[in-house]
Design an enzyme around this catalytic site. Structure first.
Site, PDB file in Angstrom:
ATOM      1  N   TYR A   1      -1.677 -12.886 -10.122  1.00 57.60           N
ATOM      2  CA  TYR A   1      -1.642 -11.625 -11.071  1.00 57.60           C
ATOM      3  C   TYR A   1      -3.010 -10.840 -10.628  1.00 57.60           C
ATOM      4  O   TYR A   1      -3.960 -11.547 -10.784  1.00 57.60           O
ATOM      5  CB  TYR A   1      -1.515 -11.674 -12.647  1.00 57.60           C
ATOM      6  CG  TYR A   1      -0.066 -11.173 -12.837  1.00 57.60           C
ATOM      7  CD1 TYR A   1       0.082  -9.575 -12.771  1.00 57.60           C
ATOM      8  CD2 TYR A   1       0.940 -11.738 -13.442  1.00 57.60           C
ATOM      9  CE1 TYR A   1       1.047  -9.004 -13.022  1.00 57.60           C
ATOM     10  CE2 TYR A   1       2.015 -11.217 -13.774  1.00 57.60           C
ATOM     11  CZ  TYR A   1       2.106  -9.631 -13.673  1.00 57.60           C
ATOM     12  OH  TYR A   1       3.255  -9.186 -14.085  1.00 57.60           O
TER      13      TYR A   1
ATOM     14  N   GLU B   1      -4.073  -7.362 -11.829  1.00 57.25           N
ATOM     15  CA  GLU B   1      -4.097  -5.765 -12.347  1.00 57.25           C
ATOM     16  C   GLU B   1      -5.637  -5.386 -12.303  1.00 57.25           C
ATOM     17  O   GLU B   1      -6.362  -6.035 -12.587  1.00 57.25           O
ATOM     18  CB  GLU B   1      -3.709  -5.683 -13.759  1.00 57.25           C
ATOM     19  CG  GLU B   1      -2.041  -5.642 -13.739  1.00 57.25           C
ATOM     20  CD  GLU B   1      -1.474  -5.582 -14.961  1.00 57.25           C
ATOM     21  OE1 GLU B   1      -0.511  -6.345 -15.343  1.00 57.25           O
ATOM     22  OE2 GLU B   1      -2.032  -4.996 -15.910  1.00 57.25           O
TER      23      GLU B   1
ATOM     24  N   ASP C   1       4.427  13.409   3.595  1.00 61.72           N
ATOM     25  CA  ASP C   1       5.264  12.059   3.708  1.00 61.72           C
ATOM     26  C   ASP C   1       5.672  11.430   4.791  1.00 61.72           C
ATOM     27  O   ASP C   1       6.458  12.013   5.563  1.00 61.72           O
ATOM     28  CB  ASP C   1       6.572  12.015   2.709  1.00 61.72           C
ATOM     29  CG  ASP C   1       7.390  10.885   2.607  1.00 61.72           C
ATOM     30  OD1 ASP C   1       7.248   9.771   3.252  1.00 61.72           O
ATOM     31  OD2 ASP C   1       8.102  10.762   1.649  1.00 61.72           O
TER      32      ASP C   1
ATOM     33  N   THR D   1       5.433   4.752   3.805  1.00 59.20           N
ATOM     34  CA  THR D   1       6.045   3.440   3.385  1.00 59.20           C
ATOM     35  C   THR D   1       5.591   2.532   4.757  1.00 59.20           C
ATOM     36  O   THR D   1       4.899   3.017   5.649  1.00 59.20           O
ATOM     37  CB  THR D   1       7.494   3.376   3.364  1.00 59.20           C
ATOM     38  OG1 THR D   1       8.181   4.070   4.690  1.00 59.20           O
ATOM     39  CG2 THR D   1       8.200   3.946   2.322  1.00 59.20           C
TER      40      THR D   1
ATOM     41  N   LYS E   1       8.944   0.638   7.996  1.00 62.78           N
ATOM     42  CA  LYS E   1       9.701   1.356   8.901  1.00 62.78           C
ATOM     43  C   LYS E   1       9.008   1.262  10.427  1.00 62.78           C
ATOM     44  O   LYS E   1       8.768   0.107  10.754  1.00 62.78           O
ATOM     45  CB  LYS E   1       9.889   2.743   8.606  1.00 62.78           C
ATOM     46  CG  LYS E   1      10.699   2.971   7.337  1.00 62.78           C
ATOM     47  CD  LYS E   1      10.897   4.290   6.685  1.00 62.78           C
ATOM     48  CE  LYS E   1      11.641   4.434   5.546  1.00 62.78           C
ATOM     49  NZ  LYS E   1      11.003   4.681   4.350  1.00 62.78           N
TER      50      LYS E   1
ATOM     51  N   ARG F   1       7.870  -4.585   3.071  1.00 58.29           N
ATOM     52  CA  ARG F   1       8.429  -3.480   2.154  1.00 58.29           C
ATOM     53  C   ARG F   1       7.261  -2.846   1.110  1.00 58.29           C
ATOM     54  O   ARG F   1       6.932  -3.879   0.412  1.00 58.29           O
ATOM     55  CB  ARG F   1       9.558  -3.744   1.484  1.00 58.29           C
ATOM     56  CG  ARG F   1      10.636  -3.958   2.320  1.00 58.29           C
ATOM     57  CD  ARG F   1      12.078  -4.040   1.711  1.00 58.29           C
ATOM     58  NE  ARG F   1      12.439  -2.649   1.683  1.00 58.29           N
ATOM     59  CZ  ARG F   1      13.549  -1.969   2.229  1.00 58.29           C
ATOM     60  NH1 ARG F   1      13.804  -2.546   3.364  1.00 58.29           N
ATOM     61  NH2 ARG F   1      13.853  -0.935   1.939  1.00 58.29           N
TER      62      ARG F   1
HETATM   63  N1  DSN Z   1      15.709   4.809   2.505  1.00 56.75           N
HETATM   64  C1  DSN Z   1      14.854   5.425   3.471  1.00 56.75           C
HETATM   65  C2  DSN Z   1      15.473   5.843   4.717  1.00 56.75           C
HETATM   66  O1  DSN Z   1      16.276   5.382   5.131  1.00 56.75           O
HETATM   67  O2  DSN Z   1      15.038   6.876   5.353  1.00 56.75           O
HETATM   68  C3  DSN Z   1      14.035   6.604   2.671  1.00 56.75           C
HETATM   69  O3  DSN Z   1      13.485   6.363   1.618  1.00 56.75           O
END
Ligand code: DSN
Length: 438
Positions: free
Chosen positions: A46, A48, A192, A218, A221, A227
């Protein structure tokens, strides 16, 4: 103690990932180093707070890990501030809104059916559409971002925050235009880049950093990390609001989150390091080359692609002229053939549950080392599956659809032509092992 039930299911999933073509554009294969970090002892801790300011003792190594991740993010993107604690993309976007707006404030984003994201103000069912006064802009008839619509709606509604980013849009984003629109009403511009972050790092797509006040992404990807998500504050952001970095950090913790996932943060640090290496540049170019070959090959086979092509890692096949919900059936049949995609709305769709499109992308297959030759083969198989599905129609009565789809899946599994493609897909996958093994 070993939980064999879960272990068996993990092995089943590993086998599926090895034996199928992962064409969902938001999925990828994280390296072994990233996966090791995510499964490491760091998950036990932990912490925080932020480095040097923790509420828990024993964070000496954790502080260094988080500072490394921050430092790598700042250097890679050329920004003065990075927060690497967001649990994932949707929490990150809620944190940005928590920092930049108040409940009821007007916000703006690209509509979901136009390729936007739920957290960019999708009405009614999301926090961003329910707790904020959400205005959505869309696409031109040729499926490009409608900057005139964006400008007109901004001038009319004066949003406080403009989200600019996409999840199912195949063209390059004009950050400069978006910034001009934001400036015309004094709005914060939030980029984004979750989908295209790897293409930006590779230099294939322009960076929003010179234009946006805040950039978020994110990390799982095109970045090929765990993640998670990062929020970056740019020089432009600090010029607009010198307190912006502080506001973002407070919104992440204590605003929306408790203890950060240190194992994930270590994985993010590793993925940022790997993304800074020269082979990542090559990877980014190949992702786009592959998507363009796939798009052209599918069109040569008579399949309609939204917007008529792609400039990034993804494309959306449009079956709206075949039957309502055509995307649902095609995605299910492709899955039976070992080609894993997701059903997706196309701009003309009104029912997101049974959309007419199928979204496909090349980040994962490119990570496996596949190239143009394989893209042509994949296009052939997709076209053959589409042909098989052509005689199928979703029932008009909504209550009959679930049963129909269940039966349809079973029929596709048993279909002889699908079975042949399934075996060809398996053979191809065997030539391109999943990086890092199972
Ligand atoms: N779920 C993601 C996607 O597949 O594009 C976006 O958050």
């Amino acid at each position: 103690m070993q939980d064999t039930e879960i272990q068996n299911l993990i092995e089943q999933e590993a086998e599926r990932q090895q034996d199928t073509l992962m064409l969902i554009p938001s999925e990828n294969y994280a390296s072994k180093a990233v996966r090791d970090a995510v499964g490491s002892v760091l998950a036990n801790k932990y912490s925080e707070g932020y480095a040097g300011r923790r509420y828990y003792e024993g964070n000496e190594a954790i502080d260094e890990i988080e500072l490394l991740a921050i430092d790598r993010a700042k250097k890679l993107f050329g920004v003065p501030h990075a927060n690497v604690q967001p649990y994932s993309g949707s929490p990150a976007n809620s944190e940005i809104l928590f920092a930049l707006a108040e409940p009821g404030s007007t916000i703006m984003g690209l509509a979901l059916s136009s390729g936007g994201h739920l957290t960019h103000g999708h009405p009614r069912v999301t926090f961003s559409g329910k707790y904020y006064n959400s205005i959505q802009f869309g696409l031109t008839p040729d499926a490009k971002i409608d900057y005139a619509d964006m400008r007109a709606k901004a001038l009319e509604h004066k949003p406080k925050v403009i989200f600019f980013g996409t999840t199912a849009y195949p063209f390059i984003l004009d950050w400069e235009q978006a910034r001009k629109i934001a400036d015309s009403v004094g709005a914060y511009l939030v980029a984004d880049v979750s989908h295209i972050v790897g293409l930006i790092i590779a230099g294939v797509h322009p960076s929003p950093v010179p234009y946006a006040h805040v950039v978020m992404s994110t990390t799982h990807k095109t970045l090929r990390g765990p993640r998670g998500a990062i929020i970056l504050v740019t020089d432009e952001g600090l010029k607009k609001d010198p307190d912006l970095a502080k506001k973002i950090d407070s919104a992440v913790m204590p605003g929306m989150q408790g203890g950060p996932h240190n194992n994930t943060i270590a994985g993010i640090a590793i993925s940022l390091l790997l993304a800074g290496q020269s082979d990542f540049t090559e990877y980014g170019h190949k992702v786009v080359d592959n998507a363009q070959v796939l798009s052209k090959s599918l069109q040569d086979k008579g399949i309609t692609i939204v917007g008529g092509g792609t400039e990034n890692h993804l494309l959306v096949m449009d079956f709206s002229s075949d039957s309502e919900g055509g995307g649902t059936l095609v995605a299910a049949a492709l899955n039976a053939a070992g080609i894993v995609t997701n059903r997706n709305t196309v701009p003309s769709d009104t029912n997101p549950f049974y959309p007419s499109g199928v979204r496909i992308g090349t980040p994962a297959v490119t990570t496996r080392g596949m190239g143009e030759h394989e893209m042509r083969k994949i296009a052939e198989w997709i076209a053959e599956v589409v042909e098989i599905v052509k005689s199928e129609k979703l029932p008009v009565a909504k209550e009959e659809r679930q049963n129909y789809i269940k039966d349809f899946r079973a029929r596709m599994q048993a279909n002889g032509r699908i079975h042949i493609i399934r075996n060809l897909v398996r053979d191809l996958c065997a030539q391109f092992p999943v990086p890092g093994g199972n």
